[in-house]
Design a protein around this motif. Structure first.
Motif, PDB file in Angstrom:
ATOM      1  N   ARG A  56       0.451  -1.250   0.468  1.00 45.63           N
ATOM      2  CA  ARG A  56       0.009   0.092   0.533  1.00 45.63           C
ATOM      3  C   ARG A  56       0.583   1.362  -0.318  1.00 45.63           C
ATOM      4  O   ARG A  56       0.263   2.340  -0.678  1.00 45.63           O
ATOM      5  CB  ARG A  56      -0.899   0.034   0.918  1.00 45.63           C
ATOM      6  CG  ARG A  56      -1.931  -0.848   1.147  1.00 45.63           C
ATOM      7  CD  ARG A  56      -3.195  -0.941   2.267  1.00 45.63           C
ATOM      8  NE  ARG A  56      -3.668   0.132   3.052  1.00 45.63           N
ATOM      9  CZ  ARG A  56      -5.003   0.780   1.928  1.00 45.63           C
ATOM     10  NH1 ARG A  56      -5.591  -0.375   1.625  1.00 45.63           N
ATOM     11  NH2 ARG A  56      -5.010   1.382   1.815  1.00 45.63           N
TER      12      ARG A  56
ATOM     13  N   ALA B 169       1.962   1.993  -3.840  1.00 47.62           N
ATOM     14  CA  ALA B 169       0.443   2.358  -3.877  1.00 47.62           C
ATOM     15  C   ALA B 169       0.462   3.441  -4.180  1.00 47.62           C
ATOM     16  O   ALA B 169      -0.236   4.403  -4.640  1.00 47.62           O
ATOM     17  CB  ALA B 169      -0.656   1.678  -4.110  1.00 47.62           C
ATOM     18  N   GLY B 170       0.724   4.398  -2.497  1.00 50.45           N
ATOM     19  CA  GLY B 170       0.302   5.445  -2.562  1.00 50.45           C
ATOM     20  C   GLY B 170      -0.562   5.759  -1.538  1.00 50.45           C
ATOM     21  O   GLY B 170      -1.616   7.101  -1.584  1.00 50.45           O
ATOM     22  N   LEU B 171      -1.236   3.658  -1.185  1.00 49.27           N
ATOM     23  CA  LEU B 171      -2.430   4.766  -0.263  1.00 49.27           C
ATOM     24  C   LEU B 171      -1.955   4.794   1.477  1.00 49.27           C
ATOM     25  O   LEU B 171      -2.543   5.309   1.915  1.00 49.27           O
ATOM     26  CB  LEU B 171      -3.254   2.716  -0.649  1.00 49.27           C
ATOM     27  CG  LEU B 171      -3.708   3.033  -1.708  1.00 49.27           C
ATOM     28  CD1 LEU B 171      -4.860   1.510  -1.991  1.00 49.27           C
ATOM     29  CD2 LEU B 171      -5.253   3.741  -2.658  1.00 49.27           C
TER      30      LEU B 171
ATOM     31  N   ARG C 269       0.543  11.340  -3.864  1.00 44.99           N
ATOM     32  CA  ARG C 269      -0.670  10.429  -3.586  1.00 44.99           C
ATOM     33  C   ARG C 269      -1.155   9.192  -4.642  1.00 44.99           C
ATOM     34  O   ARG C 269      -0.746   9.889  -5.859  1.00 44.99           O
ATOM     35  CB  ARG C 269      -1.759  11.124  -3.650  1.00 44.99           C
ATOM     36  CG  ARG C 269      -1.182  12.275  -2.228  1.00 44.99           C
ATOM     37  CD  ARG C 269      -2.449  13.310  -2.126  1.00 44.99           C
ATOM     38  NE  ARG C 269      -2.237  13.956  -1.139  1.00 44.99           N
ATOM     39  CZ  ARG C 269      -1.271  14.947  -1.139  1.00 44.99           C
ATOM     40  NH1 ARG C 269      -1.007  15.782  -2.387  1.00 44.99           N
ATOM     41  NH2 ARG C 269      -1.030  15.854   0.124  1.00 44.99           N
ATOM     42  N   ALA C 270      -1.965   8.407  -4.656  1.00 40.66           N
ATOM     43  CA  ALA C 270      -2.208   7.131  -5.442  1.00 40.66           C
ATOM     44  C   ALA C 270      -2.272   7.320  -6.769  1.00 40.66           C
ATOM     45  O   ALA C 270      -2.076   6.658  -7.947  1.00 40.66           O
ATOM     46  CB  ALA C 270      -3.062   6.432  -4.517  1.00 40.66           C
ATOM     47  N   TYR C 271      -3.149   8.484  -6.814  1.00 40.07           N
ATOM     48  CA  TYR C 271      -3.425   9.104  -8.345  1.00 40.07           C
ATOM     49  C   TYR C 271      -2.501   9.407  -9.114  1.00 40.07           C
ATOM     50  O   TYR C 271      -2.545  10.273 -10.116  1.00 40.07           O
ATOM     51  CB  TYR C 271      -5.302   9.846  -7.972  1.00 40.07           C
ATOM     52  CG  TYR C 271      -4.468  11.390  -7.118  1.00 40.07           C
ATOM     53  CD1 TYR C 271      -4.682  12.010  -7.850  1.00 40.07           C
ATOM     54  CD2 TYR C 271      -5.247  10.616  -5.665  1.00 40.07           C
ATOM     55  CE1 TYR C 271      -4.325  13.047  -6.868  1.00 40.07           C
ATOM     56  CE2 TYR C 271      -5.443  11.304  -4.644  1.00 40.07           C
ATOM     57  CZ  TYR C 271      -5.424  13.364  -5.537  1.00 40.07           C
ATOM     58  OH  TYR C 271      -4.694  13.831  -4.550  1.00 40.07           O
TER      59      TYR C 271
ATOM     60  N   ALA D 259       0.442   3.165 -10.830  1.00 40.26           N
ATOM     61  CA  ALA D 259       0.288   2.040  -9.785  1.00 40.26           C
ATOM     62  C   ALA D 259      -0.857   1.088 -10.330  1.00 40.26           C
ATOM     63  O   ALA D 259      -1.281   1.338  -9.125  1.00 40.26           O
ATOM     64  CB  ALA D 259       1.522   1.810  -8.489  1.00 40.26           C
ATOM     65  N   ALA D 260      -0.828   0.673 -10.456  1.00 34.64           N
ATOM     66  CA  ALA D 260      -2.473  -0.195 -11.006  1.00 34.64           C
ATOM     67  C   ALA D 260      -2.355  -1.470  -9.266  1.00 34.64           C
ATOM     68  O   ALA D 260      -1.606  -1.963  -9.398  1.00 34.64           O
ATOM     69  CB  ALA D 260      -3.013  -0.403 -11.652  1.00 34.64           C
ATOM     70  N   MET D 261      -3.604  -1.378  -8.875  1.00 34.98           N
ATOM     71  CA  MET D 261      -3.606  -1.902  -7.933  1.00 34.98           C
ATOM     72  C   MET D 261      -4.798  -3.328  -8.415  1.00 34.98           C
ATOM     73  O   MET D 261      -5.926  -3.232  -9.200  1.00 34.98           O
ATOM     74  CB  MET D 261      -3.291  -1.646  -6.155  1.00 34.98           C
ATOM     75  CG  MET D 261      -3.462  -2.601  -5.387  1.00 34.98           C
ATOM     76  SD  MET D 261      -3.092  -1.697  -4.143  1.00 34.98           S
ATOM     77  CE  MET D 261      -3.290  -3.020  -2.596  1.00 34.98           C
TER      78      MET D 261
ATOM     79  N   PHE E  38      -7.562  -5.231  -5.680  1.00 32.72           N
ATOM     80  CA  PHE E  38      -7.754  -5.617  -4.346  1.00 32.72           C
ATOM     81  C   PHE E  38      -7.798  -7.451  -4.258  1.00 32.72           C
ATOM     82  O   PHE E  38      -8.383  -7.964  -4.797  1.00 32.72           O
ATOM     83  CB  PHE E  38      -8.335  -4.795  -3.832  1.00 32.72           C
ATOM     84  CG  PHE E  38      -7.881  -3.141  -3.799  1.00 32.72           C
ATOM     85  CD1 PHE E  38      -7.263  -3.070  -2.396  1.00 32.72           C
ATOM     86  CD2 PHE E  38      -7.931  -2.690  -4.928  1.00 32.72           C
ATOM     87  CE1 PHE E  38      -6.964  -2.061  -3.221  1.00 32.72           C
ATOM     88  CE2 PHE E  38      -7.835  -1.065  -5.280  1.00 32.72           C
ATOM     89  CZ  PHE E  38      -7.653  -0.702  -4.117  1.00 32.72           C
TER      90      PHE E  38
ATOM     91  N   TYR F  53     -13.223   2.793 -16.566  1.00 30.90           N
ATOM     92  CA  TYR F  53     -13.125   4.090 -15.683  1.00 30.90           C
ATOM     93  C   TYR F  53     -11.965   4.384 -15.832  1.00 30.90           C
ATOM     94  O   TYR F  53     -11.648   5.791 -15.879  1.00 30.90           O
ATOM     95  CB  TYR F  53     -13.118   3.332 -14.557  1.00 30.90           C
ATOM     96  CG  TYR F  53     -13.334   4.760 -13.513  1.00 30.90           C
ATOM     97  CD1 TYR F  53     -14.741   5.056 -13.034  1.00 30.90           C
ATOM     98  CD2 TYR F  53     -12.014   4.179 -12.516  1.00 30.90           C
ATOM     99  CE1 TYR F  53     -14.179   5.947 -11.787  1.00 30.90           C
ATOM    100  CE2 TYR F  53     -12.183   6.186 -12.078  1.00 30.90           C
ATOM    101  CZ  TYR F  53     -13.365   6.171 -11.651  1.00 30.90           C
ATOM    102  OH  TYR F  53     -13.665   7.154 -10.631  1.00 30.90           O
TER     103      TYR F  53
ATOM    104  N   ARG G 133      -9.250  -3.934 -15.262  1.00 27.02           N
ATOM    105  CA  ARG G 133      -9.197  -2.823 -15.014  1.00 27.02           C
ATOM    106  C   ARG G 133      -7.243  -2.284 -15.016  1.00 27.02           C
ATOM    107  O   ARG G 133      -7.315  -1.268 -15.180  1.00 27.02           O
ATOM    108  CB  ARG G 133     -10.233  -3.114 -14.087  1.00 27.02           C
ATOM    109  CG  ARG G 133      -9.877  -1.503 -13.580  1.00 27.02           C
ATOM    110  CD  ARG G 133     -11.453  -0.829 -12.458  1.00 27.02           C
ATOM    111  NE  ARG G 133     -10.470  -1.651 -10.741  1.00 27.02           N
ATOM    112  CZ  ARG G 133     -11.586  -1.683  -9.576  1.00 27.02           C
ATOM    113  NH1 ARG G 133     -13.331  -1.741  -9.788  1.00 27.02           N
ATOM    114  NH2 ARG G 133     -11.264  -2.323  -8.730  1.00 27.02           N
ATOM    115  N   ALA G 134      -6.814  -2.971 -14.304  1.00 23.36           N
ATOM    116  CA  ALA G 134      -5.544  -3.064 -13.828  1.00 23.36           C
ATOM    117  C   ALA G 134      -4.908  -2.792 -14.453  1.00 23.36           C
ATOM    118  O   ALA G 134      -4.110  -1.651 -15.075  1.00 23.36           O
ATOM    119  CB  ALA G 134      -4.717  -3.344 -12.578  1.00 23.36           C
TER     120      ALA G 134
ATOM    121  N   VAL H 186      -4.704   0.176 -18.043  1.00 23.42           N
ATOM    122  CA  VAL H 186      -4.620   1.875 -18.079  1.00 23.42           C
ATOM    123  C   VAL H 186      -3.274   1.462 -18.412  1.00 23.42           C
ATOM    124  O   VAL H 186      -2.349   2.762 -17.937  1.00 23.42           O
ATOM    125  CB  VAL H 186      -4.881   2.379 -16.457  1.00 23.42           C
ATOM    126  CG1 VAL H 186      -6.422   2.795 -16.401  1.00 23.42           C
ATOM    127  CG2 VAL H 186      -4.601   1.478 -16.071  1.00 23.42           C
TER     128      VAL H 186
END
Lengths: 366, 691
Positions: free
Chosen positions: A47, A50-52, A71-73, A77-79, A81, A98, A146-147, A150
């Motif tokens: 995390r 990921a920047g979370l 920050r995460a966005y 770095a796509a995660m 979960f 998305y 989804r990850a 992008v």
């Protein structure tokens, strides 16, 4: 492709140090796994990448860029979960699209990319379904699509297979590996399942209590564990206590309380001195039933349990005060109370100083 | 860019983790989310209430008189009993002067040596040579005792015409309003706790036939119908009301019962507020792990001992928060005191002074100097309420609420009642619940009646009251105003509630707990104190000509007061929704590059929209029926009166009880519609006031 570097990363939750000065470099296009028991800090580390979460101390680099406080966005770095986190109010298409919509790509391109990603994970034609209409495995694939759609710098996977049943898990494991190699993407994986880690990873970081215990290829951590934790956590092992006597270079011999002599190699980075308490770590499959004529590395004992497990027989053998676990040829049958002689090749015995053993002992898998 | 090139020479700067935490957490989005509720609560809750709290000191400075004397005067803490708690009236004595001539207006009697001599209507009493005589209408003449000084006209039943004793229950009423307020609040709380505990326990631990019906019945008293509910209670217990009728005309007993003054206030408040305790206790008891009670039973605790040692302590959070809210609600209640014309209560005194100041229009003395006494009284009520709130705030917090409403982790321990149990439930609980629901049922009857002055309503059913409301601008304007105010308030509430709930649920920074306290506190802050604070703030002369000036534009102050007072319902609903929504949904979006605000609108709002909507609906409903600020500051401008202020006007000025009833029916209809929408359509929990 991106190289990810953690430098002295530390994270505390109140009094608990979740991640303790972790430094590691994850190479371009590598499949890298953080492996450890639950609560060892592996998910927190992921995390932080990921920047979370942010580290209380230390830094995170993506290539030469310091992303510690990004920050995460802002990280790309796509995660994936553990619970997939598919948005229930969006269709499969919208879930996957998305991240692309955020990039403000033209609709035709989004459509093309989503179709590409869904085909890659084998879900073509499921675009209009909603997450609740999918099986666990399908949800898993959507999360993956989804990850990757992008084209992230790093793909982060937080125990993505743990919610699947055993059979599906094996299948997804293979698909995941194939996919990662095909895309050539840097993937960072977190799991507590050592078999998963061994089979997927280029390299593994074994973690315990917030610290990295060893980093290496699956073969390295299995065959040359750097410490008792790794030795006992990775793979199955049995431990025999003794006192060191003969020491020659990286070889040493210990004598067990029952008078057996075990010669083996001293673990890398450790030294034994004469008379020191030591532990011999032996993989159960390294025991042999027909000892050569030597005066060492032969253990004799009484069989307490014999279990037929298909490819091998699992024996529990009592030698004096200690009990050892050995996998042997299933064609030879034993019964309880039989005496048995077991031989271990010198190269398969790894010797550690016993200091710290009491702490590890109860976690040992035998 | 960092200069890190690998290798051991790299130095790590050790930064304090708090500054990193602040830097990482406080992006512009989060800062906005924190600032909105903090700013709104500071402006419209903390500052006005702070103003109220320090006003005694300001009074001393600005008005030059001692606030101590205002507090210690006998009409605040005087201990003289003003009236007997219960009086029994059997008749009226008419004094006689010897030598005069009297004609009896109705039947009466005189007592001579313990003997009663009946005199019929029209009998003439006259003196001849110093001796009194009675001359009956038929001409009979008898001598009366020499010491005759009075004749008694007995009290007669309006139903039967027979003689009857009028039992008037006043309650204990002292000279001091503060004393009365505290006694009333304590009494109401004690009774509500006992009743709420009993009802809550029965519902939580026993099953019986018709339980669903019972539970619906128990919720009826929570439908808010300000004034109308008290009007019905007063009518029920009037000397010519249905209860007296039942006792006197049906049972044939020579008694009439009249509940009035403080006793009436207590009675109304008990039936209105006990369900708050009941629902809280019930929620608490449903949360108790059944194995705890089973274990105690295994150890030998049974019956009352089990209840006292295990069940009661474990349901204490619900009991305490329910009791505290009832205490504060009772302290600030205005409907009861106004309808029962019980003016010796602190809340009424504040209301009277502020509404007089407002009705008097803007004068040279604005702000504190217009209402120095009311401000001091408000400071007292607020201080008491804050003390109560602080001592139980952990039970009222958003976190506690989210925990209490989750429930359902285990099958509750409910036992089916036997025959004896069913008898008790049907003979005791059912009549009690029916009685508690009587005000709301009565409002329905009153609203559909031509009028209701005697034991039974006249002209029921009729829609004439609604027709009158629909055609009289003075009446329907109130309905429209309230709808507009409540809707505007809800818009503010959504902003306030969402930001506050989001920050408490999602932002991890030290000190966020303060916002939880702020967001919950309006539940426990007396509306009358907020009304005082807003009057102090918005009556300042420098606001003249602005939309905030309370003498001209009470609407703005009203909307803000509704928003602040009714926000906790929305905040709680959204907070519960946020806790049920796993943060990974938001994290997944941010991972893909969505900013926090983008995540809010595309992920979070669609996911918890239903919680927002149901919370907003509850806030709307309770804004419609908000009383304290509506009738204090709402009276300023005739065109801007909210519905409840019109109800107050109709009650006090023209005594049009049936119109008040019809307006109560409108409020009930709005509340029932909302309950149906929230529970049936949105499938959410309807959070009743105080729960």
């Amino acid at each position: 492709m991106t190289e990810v570097r953690l430098v002295e990363v530390t994270k505390r939750f109140g009094e608990v140090v979740a991640v303790d000065h972790v430094s590691v470099t994850i190479k371009h296009g590598e499949f890298f796994t953080f492996l450890g028991p639950s609560g060892c800090g592996k998910t927190t580390t992921l995390r932080i990448i990921a920047g979370l979460e942010f580290p209380d101390e230390g830094s995170v680099f993506f290539d030469e860029e310091d992303v510690t406080m990004k920050r995460a966005y802002e990280r790309k770095a796509a995660m994936v979960f553990q619970n997939y986190a598919l948005w229930p109010h969006m269709s499969v298409f919208d879930n996957v699209a998305y991240g692309l919509k955020l990039k403000k790509l033209p609709p035709e391109e989004i459509k093309k990319k989503v179709e590409w990603a869904l085909e890659l994970v084998g879900l073509k034609g499921m675009e209009d379904r909603y997450p609740t209409q999918l099986s666990g495995g399908q949800q898993q694939r959507v999360a993956l699509a989804r990850a990757i759609v992008v084209e992230p710098r790093v793909l982060l996977l937080d125990e993505p297979l743990s919610n699947l049943d055993a059979k599906l898990r094996l299948k997804m494991r293979e698909e995941l590996k194939t996919l990662q190699m095909k895309l050539g993407i840097t993937a960072i994986y977190v799991t507590h399942d050592q078999e998963e880690a061994m089979s997927l990873s280029d390299r593994i970081a074994v973690m315990n209590a917030g610290k990295i215990m060893q980093v290496g290829t699956p073969k390295e951590v299995y065959e040359s564990p750097r410490n008792l934790f790794v030795a006992t956590f990775i793979g199955k092992s049995t431990a025999v206590m003794g006192k060191a006597d003969e020491i020659a270079g990286d070889r040493a011999t210990i004598t067990t309380p029952d008078g057996f002599k075990l010669r083996g190699r001293v673990a890398v980075g450790y030294k034994l001195s004469r008379g020191e308490e030591a532990v011999a770590i032996i993989r159960p499959e390294d025991f042999e039933l027909e000892p050569p004529r030597v005066d060492h590395n032969v253990i004799e004992g009484v069989i307490e349990i014999s279990m037929f497990l298909g490819p091998y027989n699992r024996l529990k053998v009592r030698t004096g005060k200690q009990v050892i676990s050995a996998y042997v040829d299933p064609d030879i049958s034993f019964k309880q109370g039989d005496r048995v002689k077991l031989y271990i090749p010198v190269d398969d015995v790894i010797l550690f100083p016993a200091k710290g053993w009491e702490y590890i002992a109860y976690e040992a898998v035998a | 860019m960092s200069e890190y090139k690998g290798g051991k020479s790299h130095k790590i700067k050790k930064k304090s983790s708090l500054s990193r935490r602040l830097r990482f957490t406080l992006d512009p989005f989060t800062i906005t989310m924190i600032i909105i509720p903090v700013l709104l609560f500071t402006l419209f809750l903390v500052i006005p209430l702070g103003y109220v709290l320090i006003s005694p000191a300001l009074v001393a400075v600005q008005a030059g008189y001692s606030p101590i004397s205002a507090v210690t005067s006998s009409d605040i803490i005087g201990t003289n009993l003003l009236v007997d708690p219960i009086t029994v009236t059997t008749g009226q004595k008419i004094g006689l002067f010897p030598g005069m001539k009297y004609t009896l207006p109705s039947d009466g009697y005189i007592l001579a040596n313990g003997q009663r001599i009946n005199l019929v209507k029209g009998t003439v009493i006259e003196w001849e040579d110093g001796t009194p005589y009675a001359v009956f209408p038929n001409g009979t003449r008898i001598e009366l005792p020499q010491d005759l000084r009075s004749v008694t006209i007995p009290y007669r039943s309006p139903f039967t015409g027979e003689e009857a004793a009028l039992i008037t229950i006043h309650g204990i009423k002292f000279e001091g309003a503060l004393l009365n307020s505290l006694i009333v609040a304590a009494t109401v709380t004690a009774i509500a706790v006992i009743l709420g505990l009993l009802v809550g326990f029965v519902f939580a631990r026993y099953n019986f036939y018709g339980k669903t019906f019972f539970r619906i019945l128990a919720i009826i008293p929570l439908l808010m119908v300000p004034f109308a509910n008290a009007i019905v209670v007063r009518r029920l217990f009037a000397q010519d009301g249905p209860i007296s009728y039942f006792v006197n005309a049906v049972l044939g007993l020579p008694y009439l019962i009249d509940v009035t003054g403080i006793a009436g206030v207590v009675l109304t408040q008990v039936i209105t507020f006990f369900p708050i305790v009941y629902l809280n206790v019930f929620s608490s008891m449903m949360l108790i792990d059944p194995t705890l009670e089973e274990q105690a039973e295994n150890l030998g605790a049974r019956g009352f001992k089990l209840f006292r040692t295990v069940t009661l302590p474990l349901s204490l959070p619900g009991l305490l928060s329910g009791a505290a809210i009832v205490f504060i609600f009772s302290l600030e209640d205005l409907g009861g005191p106004i309808v029962f014309q019980e003016h010796n209560l602190l809340s009424y005194k504040i209301f009277e002074k502020i509404s007089n100041a407002i009705k008097g229009g803007a004068s040279a003395e604005a702000g504190l100097l217009a209402i120095p006494d009311a401000a001091i009284y408000s400071a007292i009520i607020l201080a008491i309420a804050l003390t109560v709130f602080v001592s139980i705030k952990k039970y009222l917090s958003l976190r506690q609420y989210a925990m209490m409403t989750k429930g359902g982790r285990w099958t509750p321990r409910a036992r089916m009642l036997g025959l004896k149990g069913h008898l008790i439930v049907y003979l005791l609980l059912l009549p009690f619940l029916l009685f508690a629901a009587a005000p709301q049922i009565g409002v329905l009857i009153l609203g559909f009646s031509h009028r209701w002055v005697g034991p039974s309503p006249e002209g029921f059913p009729t829609a004439e009251n609604f027709a009158k409301i629909a055609t009289d601008p003075a009446l329907y304007k109130g309905v429209i105003n309230s709808l507009v105010y409540s809707f505007s308030a809800v818009l503010i509430i959504i902003l306030l509630g969402f930001t506050a709930a989001y920050v408490v649920a999602r932002v991890k920074l030290p000190g966020i707990g303060v916002l939880d306290v702020l967001a919950t506190s309006p539940l426990a802050i007396p509306g009358i104190a907020i009304a005082t604070g807003y009057f102090l703030m918005f009556s300042q002369p420098f606001l003249r000509g602005t939309p905030l000036y309370i003498y001209v534009n009470p609407a703005v102050a009203l909307v803000i007061s509704y928003a602040v007072r009714r926000s906790p319902f929305t905040t709680r609903a959204i907070y519960a929704g946020l806790l049920q929504t796993h943060p990974t949904y938001e994290e997944a979006a941010m991972n893909l590059g969505a900013s926090k605000s983008r995540t809010l609108f595309t992920i979070l709002l669609p996911l918890i929209g239903i919680s927002v909507l149901s919370g907003a609906l509850i806030s709307f409903v309770y804004s419609m029926s908000e009383t304290s600020t509506s009738i204090t500051i709402g009276l300023a401008n005739e065109d801007q009166r909210p519905l409840v202020a019109v109800m107050y006007d109709q009650f006090t000025k023209v005594e049009a009880y049936q119109i008040v009833g019809a307006m109560g029916v409108i409020l009930i209809a709005i509340q029932l519609t909302s309950i149906v929408i929230i529970t049936m359509v949105l499938k959410q929990r309807y959070a009743f006031i105080g729960v």
